[in-house]
Enzyme design. Structure first.
Site, short mmCIF file in Angstrom:
data_model
loop_
_atom_site.label_atom_id
_atom_site.label_comp_id
_atom_site.label_asym_id
_atom_site.label_seq_id
_atom_site.Cartn_x
_atom_site.Cartn_y
_atom_site.Cartn_z
N SER A 87 1.32 70.98 57.40
CA SER A 87 2.70 71.46 57.35
C SER A 87 2.78 72.96 57.12
O SER A 87 3.84 73.55 57.30
CB SER A 87 3.46 70.73 56.23
OG SER A 87 2.84 70.99 54.98
N GLU B 26 8.98 63.37 55.00
CA GLU B 26 7.79 64.19 54.80
C GLU B 26 7.36 64.88 56.08
O GLU B 26 6.90 66.02 56.07
CB GLU B 26 6.64 63.34 54.26
CG GLU B 26 5.42 64.15 53.87
CD GLU B 26 4.34 63.30 53.24
OE1 GLU B 26 3.50 63.86 52.51
OE2 GLU B 26 4.31 62.09 53.50
N THR C 176 0.02 62.95 54.50
CA THR C 176 -0.01 63.30 55.92
C THR C 176 0.32 64.77 56.17
O THR C 176 -0.12 65.33 57.17
CB THR C 176 0.95 62.41 56.71
OG1 THR C 176 2.28 62.53 56.17
CG2 THR C 176 0.53 60.96 56.64
N CYS C 177 1.09 65.39 55.29
CA CYS C 177 1.41 66.81 55.50
C CYS C 177 0.19 67.70 55.31
O CYS C 177 0.16 68.82 55.80
CB CYS C 177 2.52 67.25 54.54
SG CYS C 177 4.16 66.81 55.12
N PHE C 178 -0.80 67.19 54.58
CA PHE C 178 -1.98 68.00 54.28
C PHE C 178 -3.25 67.40 54.86
O PHE C 178 -4.34 67.84 54.54
CB PHE C 178 -2.13 68.16 52.76
CG PHE C 178 -0.88 68.66 52.09
CD1 PHE C 178 -0.45 69.95 52.29
CD2 PHE C 178 -0.11 67.82 51.29
CE1 PHE C 178 0.71 70.42 51.69
CE2 PHE C 178 1.05 68.28 50.69
CZ PHE C 178 1.46 69.58 50.89
#
Length: 821
Positions: free
Chosen positions: A766, A597, A788-790
């Site tokens: 991201s 991710e 975690t990407c957002f």
């Protein structure tokens, strides 16, 4: 309609290019071709362009049309043309009479968004075509049979084919190799160009852009990320787009982002001033970082504000008020004891008249009066329901110090401890069980125990002598490389003495902290091509798989490994943070799909979908991956004979594991091994392996002092409002947590404990700037989840403060690895 068509072709259609096609397959790019149809009677097909989302055809077809004719151009993926959906990638429909006057004649360039078909499959991108009534020049598709072959060969390598420019047009702009990622849509901006002044001859612009005739439509060149239509960006700036197509700008000089383009008068002095201001902010934040062993509960920030309910009056009826107790707790001071010495103790005096104390129980001596009282924080439920209690006890109550340790007092009567084994000092009592009590979260017990064990090992003891390193501030990378690589590993284990050229400072710790701060900014700079920003955000790093552009890159990776080891050995911090998978690799742990991710969010989502769904007849894959390096695309087998092994429901788990390992580990294996060879010269692998990947991040980068007010100010809510009880309780809980717990929460929700230099307003996701978000999601009996990407926390609507704190603590503190969604 066919009876109204002329007998001879009267319109030439040039299918030039498509840009930004949808990547429908999980792991490979499509092989697009276009089909042009008029009235279902006349059909023409372009050549197939291999493995690209930005195919460039520039192929002409002569058609018989009238003004009511509908020109349909569809794009398909040749690899899936025999499937049910035929690999459909989009379609445009053009009524001829709406765009060109067949009687008057003309030449029109069109750029149209691709549309969905009746199947409603997702499509994306644009198609660029040219319509011309001038058929006097020969059709090169018919005149030159080599055209398609040459075009397919050149484009399959990932390069945009170039047409030789007319001498009157200067060859300018970036090369086609730099632009191999796309036939940029920036150069295809006009949707209709008036034809009145358009001549019939076309001149190929530089960079292999689609041909645009001379006239009113002046083409924009293919723009690199370091320029836009207003010209070149200032040095160190880069132009990017977020997932909504909005342009934002990255200032690599200060590691900040902004929606506003840097102005033309953004001169060197302005840049230098802003860089220095940001550097001071980063330096201050870096110097405030610490580890749990560097502070006891006595030095927890804002104790008097954050934990008043947990305080209890000191035992023994000392008469000290609560405010005095908190003050002494915050400073670590002690008070003189009274009464008799403890059993087995004796007071003596040196020949100089200085009193000292003998403990006959352990046959040891100390300068510190064993009756002296100290205030410590004990973890666990107290009568008032709080989690901590402040207690008063004699300094001798905990028993003897470990071998090689000594207790001393500062001039403010604060106790500190000297470890003669490692020649270091600490405020933390090595006997103190307060932070190892049963009420403490497991992660806190483990991390502190691991640190004490780690620091006490013989391999981590500073050797006698000094290691002198002299560097120039303006050339710190190369000077440090020369100094550190010329010395042996045993020399680097001596006391580190940093000297900045032309400065008179003596290194008692401050210069070495400054050295590691400046060096970490320089050696991890993506402009050196050794590291790059991860796909996750703009401040976590990963090894650049194309670092081989520098022939000395492996020597530099060994040097960087030495620097990281040197910082850990000498208890300094680096101002740099890596993707979670990098820390796992340092610990020789196997990477998993969850680690993807932070490396490639799209690939992570596609691989997850593959595991969770039936792929028979849907995905046509083999055990191979495509890799592009400097415009050259290669097919790599994930296992011997992988090109001939199809991916099925039975072997898809193996396929996902191999893709994950290749993407994260195999591509950078050579560089990583060089890094670890330097790192392990100072830090043995068996010692660092006592930590998990999150703890290793804190060991290298330290724990930051987090501004909760700034965090709250730059937080968005979905399904909640700031006034909701759950949100109010959430921020109350965060405020009561110490710095380590806040860093753990930041790790849990964003993937790293790093805070942008300008605070939470510059938090990155991201897909560009992405504020911290709390979303109402999940069952109240479940734990919170993170994306975690957002930078998003899915927080169920818990009914009470106690339930929320319990659930959040479990999710943040007891979760190991990067396994969150």
């Amino acid at each position: 309609m066919g009876s109204n068509l002329p007998a001879q072709p009267n319109l030439r259609v040039t299918i030039i290019a498509a840009d930004g096609l949808y990547k429908r397959d999980v792991f490979r790019l499509p092989d697009p071709f276009a089909v042009a149809t008029v009235g279902g009677e006349q059909t023409h097909t372009t050549s197939v362009i291999k493995k690209t989302l930005n195919p460039y055809w520039n192929e002409m077809f002569d058609l018989r049309v009238n003004e009511d004719s509908i020109l349909a151009i569809q794009i398909f993926d040749q690899k899936k043309f025999k499937k049910k959906d035929q690999g459909f990638l989009g379609v445009i429909n053009v009524r001829i009479g709406d765009v060109i006057d067949l009687q008057m004649g003309g030449d029109e360039m069109l750029t149209r968004d691709l549309k969905k078909s009746n199947d409603n499959l997702v499509v994306h991108g644009k198609l660029i075509i040219n319509l011309s009534t001038n058929l006097s020049t020969p059709n090169p598709n018919q005149a030159n049979g080599l055209h398609r072959t040459q075009l397919g060969a050149s484009t399959s390598s990932g390069l945009v084919p170039q047409v030789a420019p007319t001498p009157s047009v200067p060859q300018a702009g970036p090369s086609s190799v730099d632009q191999s990622a796309a036939a940029s849509s920036a150069s295809l901006n006009p949707q209709r160009v008036p034809s009145a002044t358009r001549p019939t001859s076309q001149i190929a612009p530089p960079n292999g852009a689609p041909p645009i005739a001379n006239g009113q439509g002046v083409p924009r060149p293919n723009l690199s990320s370091f320029e836009d239509n207003q010209g070149r960006l200032p040095a160190g700036w880069e132009r990017r787009e977020d997932n909504l197509g909005r342009t934002y700008y990255v200032d690599h000089n200060t590691r900040t982002t902004t929606w506003n383009r840097p102005s033309a008068n953004y001169n060197e002095q302005t840049q230098r001033t802003q860089r220095e201001a940001n550097m001071q902010l980063e330096r201050r934040a870096h110097q405030n970082r610490m580890l749990p062993e560097d502070r006891t509960g006595a030095s927890s920030p804002n104790l008097s504000e954050t934990q008043p309910q947990a305080q209890t009056p000191p035992a023994g009826g000392s008469g000290a008020s609560n405010s005095n107790v908190v003050s002494m707790m915050a400073t670590g001071a002690t008070t003189a004891g009274t009464g008799e010495l403890p059993p087995g103790w004796e007071q003596r005096t040196t020949p100089e008249g200085r009193p000292y104390f003998v403990d006959h129980n352990t046959r040891t001596t100390t300068w510190v009066d064993p009756r002296r009282q100290q205030y410590i924080r004990m973890y666990g439920q107290n009568a008032s329901g709080g989690n901590t209690t402040i207690q008063q006890q004699p300094v001798s109550q905990l028993g003897p110090l470990p071998s090689g340790w000594e207790m001393r007092l500062t001039n403010t009567a604060r106790v500190y401890f000297v470890d003669h084994n490692t020649k270091t000092t600490t405020w933390d009592d090595p006997r103190l069980p307060s932070s190892l009590d049963q009420g403490v979260p497991q992660y806190k017990r483990d991390f502190r125990r691991k640190l004490i064990y780690f620091r006490s090992q013989p391999a981590l003891r500073i050797m006698s002598g000094q290691c002198h390193v002299k560097v120039r501030r303006n050339n710190i990378f190369e000077d440090s490389y020369a100094e550190i690589m010329r010395q042996s590993a045993s020399d680097l284990k001596k006391r580190l003495m940093i000297k900045f050229d032309g400065e008179d400072g003596l290194d008692y710790g401050g210069l070495s902290r400054e050295f590691f701060f400046l060096l970490s900014h320089e050696m991890f700079n993506p402009f050196y091509c050794l590291f790059e920003y991860s796909a996750h955000d703009n401040y976590t790093l990963q090894i650049n798989p194309h670092s081989g552009v520098n022939p000395e890159h492996l020597n530099y990776f060994k040097f960087i490994g030495r620097v990281v080891g040197l910082a850990i050995f000498h208890r300094r911090f680096l101002d740099s943070f890596f993707i979670g998978a990098f820390y796992k690799m340092m610990l020789r742990k196997k990477v998993s799909l969850q680690d993807m991710e932070g490396v490639d969010e799209d690939l992570h989502r596609n691989l997850t979908w593959t595991l969770e769904n039936d792929i028979e007849g849907i995905i046509d894959l083999t055990f191979t991956v495509d890799d592009e390096k400097f415009g050259e695309r290669r097919t790599i087998e994930l296992k011997p004979g992988g090109e001939d092994i199809p991916v099925t429901n039975e072997n898809k788990h193996e396929y996902v594991e191999l893709v994950t390992e290749w993407k994260i580990v195999k591509r950078v294996e050579e560089q990583f091994n060089a890094f670890m060879s330097g790192f392990n010269e100072l830090i043995p692998a068996d010692l660092v392996n006592v930590f998990d990947e999150r703890e290793l991040e804190l060991l290298i980068g330290g724990i930051a002092d987090i501004d909760v007010d700034d965090w709250k100010k730059h937080t968005d809510y979905r399904g909640y409002q700031e006034q909701d009880e759950v949100i109010q309780n959430f921020w109350k809980i965060v405020r009561t947590w110490d710095a380590e717990q806040k860093s753990r929460l930041l790790q849990f929700t964003t993937g790293t404990s790093r805070i942008p230099v300008n605070g939470f307003k510059d938090l990155q996701g991201s897909d560009g700037p992405r504020r911290f978000t709390i979303e109402k999601s999940g069952d109240p009996i479940a734990l919170p989840k993170s994306h975690t990407c957002f930078n998003r926390l899915d927080l169920p609507p818990y009914k009470s403060h106690e339930v929320l704190e319990h659930k959040l603590s479990i999710a943040v503190e007891e979760t190991l690895g990067f396994g969150q969604e």
